[in-house]
Write a protein that holds these residues in place. Structure first.
Motif, PDB file in Angstrom:
ATOM      1  N   TYR A   7       0.810  -1.222   0.000  1.00 59.66           N
ATOM      2  CA  TYR A   7       0.000   0.000   0.000  1.00 59.66           C
ATOM      3  C   TYR A   7       0.847   1.277   0.000  1.00 59.66           C
ATOM      4  CZ  TYR A   7      -3.600   3.410   0.894  1.00 59.66           C
ATOM      5  OH  TYR A   7      -4.411   4.498   0.786  1.00 59.66           O
ATOM      6  N   PRO A   8       1.853   1.421   0.854  1.00 59.11           N
ATOM      7  CA  PRO A   8       2.653   2.660   0.811  1.00 59.11           C
ATOM      8  C   PRO A   8       3.393   2.837  -0.517  1.00 59.11           C
ATOM      9  CG  PRO A   8       3.124   1.422   2.824  1.00 59.11           C
ATOM     10  CD  PRO A   8       2.264   0.552   1.964  1.00 59.11           C
ATOM     11  N   VAL A   9       3.864   1.737  -1.090  1.00 59.56           N
ATOM     12  CA  VAL A   9       4.562   1.814  -2.382  1.00 59.56           C
ATOM     13  C   VAL A   9       3.595   2.276  -3.463  1.00 59.56           C
ATOM     14  CG1 VAL A   9       5.838   0.493  -4.119  1.00 59.56           C
ATOM     15  CG2 VAL A   9       6.154  -0.017  -1.694  1.00 59.56           C
ATOM     16  N   MET A  10       2.358   1.810  -3.383  1.00 56.08           N
ATOM     17  CA  MET A  10       1.342   2.163  -4.371  1.00 56.08           C
ATOM     18  C   MET A  10       1.128   3.671  -4.442  1.00 56.08           C
ATOM     19  SD  MET A  10      -2.441   0.487  -4.753  1.00 56.08           S
ATOM     20  CE  MET A  10      -3.053   1.083  -3.188  1.00 56.08           C
ATOM     21  N   GLN A  11       1.394   4.373  -3.362  1.00 57.42           N
ATOM     22  CA  GLN A  11       1.190   5.821  -3.333  1.00 57.42           C
ATOM     23  C   GLN A  11       2.181   6.556  -4.230  1.00 57.42           C
ATOM     24  OE1 GLN A  11      -1.764   6.523  -2.090  1.00 57.42           O
ATOM     25  NE2 GLN A  11      -1.677   4.332  -1.670  1.00 57.42           N
ATOM     26  N   ALA A  12       3.256   5.881  -4.664  1.00 59.80           N
ATOM     27  CA  ALA A  12       4.185   6.487  -5.628  1.00 59.80           C
ATOM     28  C   ALA A  12       3.487   6.712  -6.970  1.00 59.80           C
ATOM     29  CB  ALA A  12       5.424   5.615  -5.807  1.00 59.80           C
ATOM     30  N   GLY A  13       2.340   6.068  -7.167  1.00 61.93           N
ATOM     31  CA  GLY A  13       1.572   6.252  -8.391  1.00 61.93           C
ATOM     32  C   GLY A  13       0.544   7.357  -8.309  1.00 61.93           C
ATOM     33  N   THR A  14       0.538   8.094  -7.211  1.00 58.87           N
ATOM     34  CA  THR A  14      -0.331   9.271  -7.103  1.00 58.87           C
ATOM     35  C   THR A  14       0.479  10.495  -7.521  1.00 58.87           C
ATOM     36  OG1 THR A  14       0.265   9.728  -4.803  1.00 58.87           O
ATOM     37  CG2 THR A  14      -1.581   8.207  -5.174  1.00 58.87           C
ATOM     38  N   LEU A  15      -0.129  11.643  -7.558  1.00 56.37           N
ATOM     39  CA  LEU A  15       0.603  12.849  -7.975  1.00 56.37           C
ATOM     40  C   LEU A  15       1.738  13.207  -7.024  1.00 56.37           C
ATOM     41  CD1 LEU A  15      -2.279  15.055  -9.378  1.00 56.37           C
ATOM     42  CD2 LEU A  15      -0.529  13.799 -10.634  1.00 56.37           C
ATOM     43  N   GLY A  16       1.709  12.667  -5.813  1.00 53.23           N
ATOM     44  CA  GLY A  16       2.806  12.894  -4.881  1.00 53.23           C
ATOM     45  C   GLY A  16       4.106  12.257  -5.342  1.00 53.23           C
ATOM     46  N   GLY A  17       4.020  11.178  -6.105  1.00 56.96           N
ATOM     47  CA  GLY A  17       5.216  10.487  -6.603  1.00 56.96           C
ATOM     48  C   GLY A  17       6.087  11.381  -7.476  1.00 56.96           C
ATOM     49  N   TYR A  80      -9.222   1.058 -17.534  1.00 55.80           N
ATOM     50  CA  TYR A  80      -8.113   1.093 -18.487  1.00 55.80           C
ATOM     51  C   TYR A  80      -7.859   2.517 -18.958  1.00 55.80           C
ATOM     52  CZ  TYR A  80      -5.061  -0.213 -22.298  1.00 55.80           C
ATOM     53  OH  TYR A  80      -3.974  -0.348 -23.114  1.00 55.80           O
ATOM     54  N   VAL A  81      -6.653   2.988 -18.787  1.00 59.13           N
ATOM     55  CA  VAL A  81      -5.403   2.440 -18.284  1.00 59.13           C
ATOM     56  C   VAL A  81      -5.236   2.801 -16.819  1.00 59.13           C
ATOM     57  CG1 VAL A  81      -4.183   2.523 -20.505  1.00 59.13           C
ATOM     58  CG2 VAL A  81      -4.045   4.478 -19.017  1.00 59.13           C
ATOM     59  N   SER A  82      -4.341   2.084 -16.149  1.00 57.54           N
ATOM     60  CA  SER A  82      -4.078   2.373 -14.748  1.00 57.54           C
ATOM     61  C   SER A  82      -3.344   3.701 -14.611  1.00 57.54           C
ATOM     62  CB  SER A  82      -3.239   1.255 -14.140  1.00 57.54           C
ATOM     63  OG  SER A  82      -2.754   1.639 -12.871  1.00 57.54           O
ATOM     64  N   GLY A  83      -4.008   4.671 -14.003  1.00 60.35           N
ATOM     65  CA  GLY A  83      -3.381   5.973 -13.787  1.00 60.35           C
ATOM     66  C   GLY A  83      -2.208   5.887 -12.824  1.00 60.35           C
ATOM     67  N   HIS A  84      -2.343   5.069 -11.770  1.00 61.12           N
ATOM     68  CA  HIS A  84      -1.240   4.895 -10.823  1.00 61.12           C
ATOM     69  C   HIS A  84      -0.009   4.345 -11.538  1.00 61.12           C
ATOM     70  CE1 HIS A  84      -4.311   5.295  -7.686  1.00 61.12           C
ATOM     71  NE2 HIS A  84      -3.321   5.422  -6.800  1.00 61.12           N
ATOM     72  N   SER A  85      -0.215   3.331 -12.378  1.00 61.70           N
ATOM     73  CA  SER A  85       0.911   2.732 -13.099  1.00 61.70           C
ATOM     74  C   SER A  85       1.520   3.712 -14.087  1.00 61.70           C
ATOM     75  CB  SER A  85       0.453   1.464 -13.833  1.00 61.70           C
ATOM     76  OG  SER A  85       0.004   0.505 -12.911  1.00 61.70           O
ATOM     77  N   ALA A  86       0.687   4.502 -14.752  1.00 63.50           N
ATOM     78  CA  ALA A  86       1.192   5.486 -15.708  1.00 63.50           C
ATOM     79  C   ALA A  86       2.026   6.559 -15.011  1.00 63.50           C
ATOM     80  CB  ALA A  86       0.019   6.129 -16.467  1.00 63.50           C
ATOM     81  N   VAL A  87       1.521   7.063 -13.903  1.00 65.10           N
ATOM     82  CA  VAL A  87       2.244   8.103 -13.151  1.00 65.10           C
ATOM     83  C   VAL A  87       3.563   7.544 -12.622  1.00 65.10           C
ATOM     84  CG1 VAL A  87       2.180   9.531 -11.072  1.00 65.10           C
ATOM     85  CG2 VAL A  87       0.193   9.429 -12.581  1.00 65.10           C
ATOM     86  N   ALA A  88       3.525   6.342 -12.055  1.00 67.69           N
ATOM     87  CA  ALA A  88       4.747   5.740 -11.521  1.00 67.69           C
ATOM     88  C   ALA A  88       5.775   5.501 -12.619  1.00 67.69           C
ATOM     89  CB  ALA A  88       4.418   4.436 -10.808  1.00 67.69           C
ATOM     90  N   ALA A  89       5.325   5.058 -13.789  1.00 69.01           N
ATOM     91  CA  ALA A  89       6.252   4.804 -14.900  1.00 69.01           C
ATOM     92  C   ALA A  89       6.855   6.104 -15.429  1.00 69.01           C
ATOM     93  CB  ALA A  89       5.542   4.046 -16.020  1.00 69.01           C
TER      94      ALA A  89
END
Length: 157
Positions: A7-17, A80-89
């Motif tokens: 869960y904490p790692v997943m937050q890297a996919g928010t705008l905070g990342g 589709y598509v995962s916004g968290h995954s897109a932001v993190a990438a």
């Protein structure tokens, strides 16, 4: 347990990342252009993913797999598509450009874990996460291309 750890790692996919990556680039590299481009890339990935979701109109896993365990939210909405995954990438691409070669795998691993977390939390299917990663990588590479063009135009001037 895996969901709780991720869960904490997943937050890297928010705008905070991307904001955290941009702050680190500004602080340690003093590269204001790359730092600003990192924030812009994160915003484009986040809002771009929302746009893609509206065009594609694919539901989340609960629609296709009623027995899926949802560990975050109510499991509804477009997937589709995962916004968290897109932001993190996109943030990972920008971070990799700023890091020494030996540290470059770290942001890629974080982006990978963000996508895995979205699957573990029951809010995305694997193809949705891969689509998000691909979208984010393209945005990150585009942002790096823009930074390169700006840098070259400043040198030529």
């Amino acid at each position: 347990v895996v969901a709780t750890v991720l869960y904490p790692v997943m937050q890297a996919g928010t705008l905070g990342g991307p904001i955290a990556v941009a702050a680190a680039i500004a602080l340690f590299r003093r590269d204001w252009l790359l730092s600003g481009a990192t924030i812009v890339a994160g915003l484009v990935a986040w809002f771009g993913a929302k746009g893609v979701k509206r065009v594609v109109e694919r539901d989340r896993p609960l629609t296709y797999l009623p027995e899926v365990v949802i560990r975050e939210g109510d499991g509804t909405g477009l997937g589709y598509v995962s916004g968290h995954s897109a932001v993190a990438a996109s943030a990972a691409i920008m971070a990799m450009a700023a890091l020494p070669r030996r540290w470059r795998p770290l942001p890629a691993i974080v982006a990978l874990l963000v996508g895995v977390a979205r699957i573990v939390h029951g809010v995305h299917l694997p193809a949705v996460v891969v689509g998000g990663w691909s979208f984010g990588v393209l945005i990150g590479l585009g942002a790096l291309g823009a930074v390169d063009l700006i840098d070259r135009s400043e040198v030529a001037a």
